[in-house]
Design a protein around this motif. Structure first.
Motif, PDB file in Angstrom:
ATOM      1  N   GLY A   1      -4.847 -11.997  -9.675  1.00  0.00           N
ATOM      2  CA  GLY A   1      -4.110 -12.922  -8.825  1.00  0.00           C
ATOM      3  C   GLY A   1      -2.618 -12.892  -8.993  1.00  0.00           C
ATOM      4  O   GLY A   1      -1.920 -13.801  -8.540  1.00  0.00           O
ATOM      5  N   TRP A   2      -2.078 -11.838  -9.628  1.00  0.00           N
ATOM      6  CA  TRP A   2      -0.639 -11.782  -9.874  1.00  0.00           C
ATOM      7  C   TRP A   2       0.125 -11.190  -8.688  1.00  0.00           C
ATOM      8  O   TRP A   2       1.345 -11.345  -8.600  1.00  0.00           O
ATOM      9  CB  TRP A   2      -0.347 -10.940 -11.127  1.00  0.00           C
ATOM     10  N   THR A   3      -0.565 -10.486  -7.778  1.00  0.00           N
ATOM     11  CA  THR A   3       0.073  -9.802  -6.654  1.00  0.00           C
ATOM     12  C   THR A   3      -0.479 -10.351  -5.345  1.00  0.00           C
ATOM     13  O   THR A   3      -1.684 -10.613  -5.248  1.00  0.00           O
ATOM     14  CB  THR A   3      -0.192  -8.284  -6.726  1.00  0.00           C
ATOM     15  N   PRO A   4       0.352 -10.534  -4.318  1.00  0.00           N
ATOM     16  CA  PRO A   4      -0.156 -11.025  -3.027  1.00  0.00           C
ATOM     17  C   PRO A   4      -1.243 -10.112  -2.475  1.00  0.00           C
ATOM     18  O   PRO A   4      -1.097  -8.888  -2.458  1.00  0.00           O
ATOM     19  CB  PRO A   4       1.089 -11.024  -2.128  1.00  0.00           C
ATOM     20  N   ALA A   5      -2.334 -10.706  -1.997  1.00  0.00           N
ATOM     21  CA  ALA A   5      -3.467  -9.918  -1.513  1.00  0.00           C
ATOM     22  C   ALA A   5      -3.134  -9.123  -0.258  1.00  0.00           C
ATOM     23  O   ALA A   5      -3.768  -8.103   0.020  1.00  0.00           O
ATOM     24  CB  ALA A   5      -4.656 -10.841  -1.248  1.00  0.00           C
ATOM     25  N   ASP A   6      -2.134  -9.578   0.523  1.00  0.00           N
ATOM     26  CA  ASP A   6      -1.791  -8.877   1.761  1.00  0.00           C
ATOM     27  C   ASP A   6      -0.601  -7.935   1.604  1.00  0.00           C
ATOM     28  O   ASP A   6      -0.083  -7.418   2.591  1.00  0.00           O
ATOM     29  CB  ASP A   6      -1.492  -9.887   2.874  1.00  0.00           C
ATOM     30  N   SER A   7      -0.167  -7.688   0.372  1.00  0.00           N
ATOM     31  CA  SER A   7       0.970  -6.798   0.144  1.00  0.00           C
ATOM     32  C   SER A   7       0.559  -5.345   0.316  1.00  0.00           C
ATOM     33  O   SER A   7      -0.629  -4.997   0.278  1.00  0.00           O
ATOM     34  CB  SER A   7       1.534  -7.008  -1.269  1.00  0.00           C
ATOM     35  N   ASP A   8       1.545  -4.463   0.512  1.00  0.00           N
ATOM     36  CA  ASP A   8       1.257  -3.036   0.666  1.00  0.00           C
ATOM     37  C   ASP A   8       0.549  -2.473  -0.556  1.00  0.00           C
ATOM     38  O   ASP A   8      -0.398  -1.670  -0.426  1.00  0.00           O
ATOM     39  CB  ASP A   8       2.566  -2.266   0.893  1.00  0.00           C
ATOM     40  N   SER A   9       0.987  -2.884  -1.743  1.00  0.00           N
ATOM     41  CA  SER A   9       0.371  -2.339  -2.961  1.00  0.00           C
ATOM     42  C   SER A   9      -1.082  -2.771  -3.084  1.00  0.00           C
ATOM     43  O   SER A   9      -1.944  -1.975  -3.470  1.00  0.00           O
ATOM     44  CB  SER A   9       1.171  -2.780  -4.194  1.00  0.00           C
ATOM     45  N   ALA A  10      -1.382  -4.034  -2.760  1.00  0.00           N
ATOM     46  CA  ALA A  10      -2.763  -4.506  -2.838  1.00  0.00           C
ATOM     47  C   ALA A  10      -3.629  -3.826  -1.779  1.00  0.00           C
ATOM     48  O   ALA A  10      -4.784  -3.468  -2.045  1.00  0.00           O
ATOM     49  CB  ALA A  10      -2.813  -6.027  -2.671  1.00  0.00           C
ATOM     50  N   ARG A  11      -3.110  -3.651  -0.587  1.00  0.00           N
ATOM     51  CA  ARG A  11      -3.873  -2.972   0.465  1.00  0.00           C
ATOM     52  C   ARG A  11      -4.119  -1.514   0.097  1.00  0.00           C
ATOM     53  O   ARG A  11      -5.205  -0.969   0.356  1.00  0.00           O
ATOM     54  CB  ARG A  11      -3.124  -3.074   1.790  1.00  0.00           C
ATOM     55  N   ALA A  12      -3.119  -0.863  -0.519  1.00  0.00           N
ATOM     56  CA  ALA A  12      -3.303   0.525  -0.943  1.00  0.00           C
ATOM     57  C   ALA A  12      -4.416   0.623  -1.984  1.00  0.00           C
ATOM     58  O   ALA A  12      -5.293   1.500  -1.904  1.00  0.00           O
ATOM     59  CB  ALA A  12      -1.998   1.079  -1.508  1.00  0.00           C
ATOM     60  N   ASP A  13      -4.405  -0.278  -2.936  1.00  0.00           N
ATOM     61  CA  ASP A  13      -5.444  -0.262  -3.970  1.00  0.00           C
ATOM     62  C   ASP A  13      -6.818  -0.515  -3.366  1.00  0.00           C
ATOM     63  O   ASP A  13      -7.810   0.129  -3.747  1.00  0.00           O
ATOM     64  CB  ASP A  13      -5.130  -1.320  -5.026  1.00  0.00           C
ATOM     65  N   SER A  14      -6.894  -1.447  -2.413  1.00  0.00           N
ATOM     66  CA  SER A  14      -8.171  -1.746  -1.774  1.00  0.00           C
ATOM     67  C   SER A  14      -8.708  -0.545  -0.998  1.00  0.00           C
ATOM     68  O   SER A  14      -9.900  -0.219  -1.076  1.00  0.00           O
ATOM     69  CB  SER A  14      -8.010  -2.953  -0.847  1.00  0.00           C
ATOM     70  N   LEU A  15      -7.837   0.148  -0.251  1.00  0.00           N
ATOM     71  CA  LEU A  15      -8.272   1.327   0.508  1.00  0.00           C
ATOM     72  C   LEU A  15      -8.718   2.450  -0.416  1.00  0.00           C
ATOM     73  O   LEU A  15      -9.699   3.154  -0.134  1.00  0.00           O
ATOM     74  CB  LEU A  15      -7.141   1.804   1.421  1.00  0.00           C
ATOM     75  N   LEU A  16      -8.011   2.633  -1.515  1.00  0.00           N
ATOM     76  CA  LEU A  16      -8.403   3.674  -2.469  1.00  0.00           C
ATOM     77  C   LEU A  16      -9.808   3.413  -3.020  1.00  0.00           C
ATOM     78  O   LEU A  16     -10.614   4.328  -3.164  1.00  0.00           O
ATOM     79  CB  LEU A  16      -7.400   3.741  -3.614  1.00  0.00           C
ATOM     80  N   ARG A  17     -10.097   2.165  -3.325  1.00  0.00           N
ATOM     81  CA  ARG A  17     -11.393   1.830  -3.891  1.00  0.00           C
ATOM     82  C   ARG A  17     -12.498   1.937  -2.849  1.00  0.00           C
ATOM     83  O   ARG A  17     -13.576   2.457  -3.119  1.00  0.00           O
ATOM     84  CB  ARG A  17     -11.367   0.408  -4.464  1.00  0.00           C
ATOM     85  N   GLU A  18     -12.239   1.422  -1.647  1.00  0.00           N
ATOM     86  CA  GLU A  18     -13.306   1.311  -0.656  1.00  0.00           C
ATOM     87  C   GLU A  18     -13.594   2.623   0.065  1.00  0.00           C
ATOM     88  O   GLU A  18     -14.748   2.918   0.385  1.00  0.00           O
ATOM     89  CB  GLU A  18     -12.944   0.230   0.365  1.00  0.00           C
ATOM     90  N   HIS A  19     -12.549   3.411   0.352  1.00  0.00           N
ATOM     91  CA  HIS A  19     -12.728   4.572   1.223  1.00  0.00           C
ATOM     92  C   HIS A  19     -12.585   5.920   0.507  1.00  0.00           C
ATOM     93  O   HIS A  19     -13.034   6.938   1.021  1.00  0.00           O
ATOM     94  CB  HIS A  19     -11.744   4.519   2.385  1.00  0.00           C
ATOM     95  N   PHE A  20     -11.903   5.912  -0.651  1.00  0.00           N
ATOM     96  CA  PHE A  20     -11.681   7.190  -1.335  1.00  0.00           C
ATOM     97  C   PHE A  20     -12.311   7.221  -2.730  1.00  0.00           C
ATOM     98  O   PHE A  20     -12.164   8.211  -3.445  1.00  0.00           O
ATOM     99  CB  PHE A  20     -10.177   7.476  -1.438  1.00  0.00           C
ATOM    100  N   ARG A  21     -12.962   6.088  -3.111  1.00  0.00           N
ATOM    101  CA  ARG A  21     -13.578   5.997  -4.439  1.00  0.00           C
ATOM    102  C   ARG A  21     -12.593   6.431  -5.528  1.00  0.00           C
ATOM    103  O   ARG A  21     -12.917   7.185  -6.436  1.00  0.00           O
ATOM    104  CB  ARG A  21     -14.849   6.846  -4.504  1.00  0.00           C
ATOM    105  N   SER A  22     -11.376   5.937  -5.391  1.00  0.00           N
ATOM    106  CA  SER A  22     -10.329   6.309  -6.336  1.00  0.00           C
ATOM    107  C   SER A  22      -9.554   5.052  -6.715  1.00  0.00           C
ATOM    108  O   SER A  22     -10.060   3.943  -6.597  1.00  0.00           O
ATOM    109  CB  SER A  22      -9.418   7.375  -5.712  1.00  0.00           C
TER     110      SER A  22
END
Length: 750
Positions: A58-79
């Motif tokens: 909860g230290w970073t805004p969920a809608d920030s570019d960095s959080a969205r990048a991390d979410s896409l890496l996990r969900e779509h690239f398994r990285s």
């Protein structure tokens, strides 16, 4: 006069609302006490379920570019960042036949585990990025299925399962899932330890203050009800939103501190009225009208000050706002509704050997006050008010000076104590692995239709030319210095998928540094074939700082407006709220400076307990301290002002009113500050650096406010202001007459 045992009804003999309330409470006091006990037990049973449902991020805004990048890496690239990293150590080299065979067996066993979504292992491919420089330790990186709580539970099970049965290899664990579980365990352990330290000390202090065990237990019960109710609310909130692990620790520290403050104020006033000759019901009524009104304003101030945290998009701050608002509101309600019922039931048994003596008249009360320590202190200060301000204000500014060199960062595994297995394992990652010794960033290109296209190759070349970039890996190969250093390999397929592509950026810039922030800005400025999302620790810090900077103005505005409005309605003065805001800001900046000196620079570690010095200060903690301190400091401001106003209405003399007000409340708010400081200092014994910093900071803020500010600066400034203390322009007089404390009510309560 406050101690006179006169009538307490409203004008014309009509019963006022407080009187009707006290009559109702008196009639049903035993039934209400039984109901309170039953409700508290029920809420306690519900509140215990909150443990195990709390979140560690909860230290970073969920809608920030960095959080969205991390979410896409996990969900779509398994990285992206793995949930669990196993550091597998061999007696010799990890390539020796026996060790390699055991490593392959462990890898296949984990690959077949239904809880594992994706796995990268040194065995059997022998990826050089997954072996230490001395080749004695290899990595198995896992991404697990499920949400935060499911991955944390799975990671804990896998860590336990791999601790044995891997001979001749020895496995230890790192990664955010096990870090979350260790944060939770450490937080619960620290919570129990803090309560074991604080509870007996607070009880002893209360018994010493009151000279009566029953009064001490009544004050403690207010805190217990507020904390239990808040834990139940937090449990309910976990069904709808994420709640930080640290919310429970804040609830107990702030809840007991505030509630005991409120209990002290009401019980002390009740005992004064009993000593002045009132019967029990009249004493409760006057206490509710006077001290209860002050407690109400104070609780509203703290609640609304904590509400300012809701403007920030990080759930770490938002969940602490829920905890702080709930515990402040419940402490206030319990103090003005439940505590009077207890006092009605207890009767004269709340008096003790330290209870105030009955006053025979105005002269006796004045003579007693003039012999008091706080009265004499106020008189000395007000004889030389300018000298006091000149000496004290620069001292606070000197304490604030280190805040000029603050370097902001974010909490990571280093928030855990150095003895934590996760902390030790992550240190091995940082120190013994080449790729882990450098910072990593990621650039996600969602919607890139041709991951192996020329545009991606050109983009990777441009990114590799950016300052502090060592290497760029993507689907088209590896790049450095604007040239392709290696063609794509079999492992390059992980950089592309149906949802687009991504780049792994190896840098030599520390994430939580000025260079790291500049790198993120430079990467985001490179023209990309599709809109790019930059992730990683440095990007998370940049996004968090941007979110804090964007929302800090509205948060400060809310606090300033709340405190000014409530203090104006409480006092009818314009100058007093302004004075309170400026003095709070002065003491708070002094606290921030001390925090930088201790936690960022690493000084006085022997005094506050050992912790890892990272050279940064967490970005969110000063914001949290700002909201808490501004709210809590109003306790002492209102306690003091309530008695100053009573005396000023009686005599019209500001100087004597300040001296008498400080004498009547000095011992009270000093004791309250001591209790609150103990609860916060107990939190500072935590092994978690954020809790330690928060505990030390709030303890220092409370001590500064109760001593230098309340005992010295307030009397000095009010003496210099004189009659201007009570100035109010004509339009605002109407507002105060309509919505504030009326003169009739004020006289009725005096």
């Amino acid at each position: 006069m406050t101690g006179e045992a006169g009538p307490v009804s409203g004008p014309g003999g009509r019963a006022t609302r407080p009187e009707r309330l006290v009559r109702l409470l008196s009639r049903w006091r035993f039934a209400l006490l039984a109901l309170t006990v039953l409700v508290t037990i029920g809420l306690g049973a519900v509140g215990m379920g909150v443990f195990g449902k709390l979140s560690g991020g909860g230290w970073t805004p969920a809608d920030s570019d960095s959080a969205r990048a991390d979410s896409l890496l996990r969900e779509h690239f398994r990285s992206g960042s793995p949930d669990l990293v196993l550091l597998v150590e061999a007696p010799g080299s990890v390539d020796e036949p026996q060790a390699a065979a055991a490593g392959r067996h462990l890898t296949e066993r984990l690959r077949a585990d239904a809880r594992v979504q994706h796995l990268d292992s040194y065995w059997p491919q022998g990826d050089p990025a997954l072996v230490s420089r001395d080749r004695r330790t290899a990595l198995i990186s896992l991404r697990l299925r499920g949400g935060e709580h499911a991955t944390a539970a799975a990671a804990e099970d896998i860590r336990r399962e791999t601790a044995t049965g891997t001979a001749p290899l020895k496995a230890s664990a790192a990664g955010r899932a096990v870090a979350k579980r260790d944060l939770e365990k450490q937080s619960q352990h620290d919570l129990v330890r803090a309560e074991l330290i604080a509870a007996p000390l607070v009880l002893l202090i209360l018994v010493w203050i009151f000279g009566n065990v029953l009064s001490a237990l009544l004050a403690l019960s207010v805190g217990g009800i507020a904390v239990v109710g808040t834990l139940a609310l937090l449990h309910a909130l976990t069904e709808f939103t994420q709640v930080s692990i640290f919310a429970v620790n804040l609830t107990t520290a702030l809840g007991f501190g505030l509630a005991i403050d409120y209990g002290l104020f009401i019980i002390t006033r009740h005992r004064e009225e009993l000593a002045a000759g009132r019967d029990v019901r009249q004493a409760v009524l006057v206490s509710v009208r006077t001290a209860g009104r002050t407690v109400f304003f104070s609780a509203v101030t703290v609640t609304l000050s904590m509400a300012a945290l809701l403007v920030f998009p990080m759930y770490f701050l938002r969940s602490l706002a829920y905890a702080g608002m709930s515990v402040a509101a419940l402490a206030g309600l319990t103090a003005v509704l439940v505590l009077p019922v207890c006092l009605l039931a207890a009767g004269h048994r709340v008096n003790g050997r330290r209870g105030p003596s009955p006053s025979s008249g105005e002269g006796t009360e004045s003579a007693d006050a003039e012999r008091g320590f706080f009265f004499r202190t106020a008189r000395i200060v007000m004889r030389r008010p300018f000298l006091t301000v000149i000496l004290v204000a620069p001292a606070l500014l000197c304490l604030a000076a280190p805040f000029q060199r603050v370097e902001f960062g974010l909490s990571d595994d280093r928030a855990l104590p150095a003895s934590s297995p996760v902390h030790r394992a992550t240190d091995v990652l940082r120190n013994d692995f080449d790729t882990q010794a450098t910072a990593m960033a990621s650039i996600v290109l969602p919607g890139l239709t041709s991951p192996s296209s020329r545009s991606l190759s050109e983009y990777a070349r441009e990114v590799s030319l950016t300052a502090h970039v060592v290497r760029v890996d993507t689907a088209t190969g590896s790049y450095a210095g604007g040239d392709r250093q290696a063609p794509p390999t079999q492992s390059s397929a992980r950089f592309s998928g149906a949802s687009g592509g991504w780049l792994s950026v190896v840098t030599d810039a520390e994430p939580f540094s000025a260079e790291g922030g500049e790198l993120v800005g430079a990467l985001r400025a490179v023209p990309a074939p599709v809109p790019a999302l930059v992730g990683g620790d440095a990007a998370a810090l940049v996004d968090t700082r941007a979110a804090v900077g964007e929302r800090l103005g509205p948060a400060v505005g809310i606090i300033v407006l709340v405190i000014f409005t409530l203090l104006f309605l409480f006092t009818g003065s314009v100058l007093i709220p302004v004075k309170a805001l400026l003095l709070n800001l002065l003491s708070l900046t002094a606290t921030f400076g001390a925090i930088v000196h201790v936690f960022q620079d690493g000084n006085l570690r022997w005094l506050v307990g050992d912790f890892l010095v990272t050279g940064t200060t967490d970005t969110l903690l000063p914001v949290l301290m700002f909201c808490i301190t501004f709210g809590v400091s109003m306790d002492y401001e209102m306690f003091l002002l309530s008695r100053i106003m009573e005396e000023h209405r009686r005599t019209g003399d500001t100087t004597s009113a300040v001296a008498f007000g400080l004498e009547r409340t000095g011992r009270l708010f000093t004791a309250a500050a001591l209790v609150l400081a103990i609860t916060m200092a107990a939190m500072a014994t935590s092994g978690l650096t954020p809790l330690k910093l928060l505990g030390v900071g709030l303890t220092l803020a409370v001590v500064l406010d109760a001593t230098l500010v309340r005992m010295l600066l307030v009397p000095a400034i009010m003496k210099m202001a004189g009659r201007a203390n009570w100035w109010c322009p004509r339009p605002l007089r109407y507002v105060h007459a309509r919505f504030g404390v009326s003169e009739t009510e004020a006289r009725a309560t005096a």
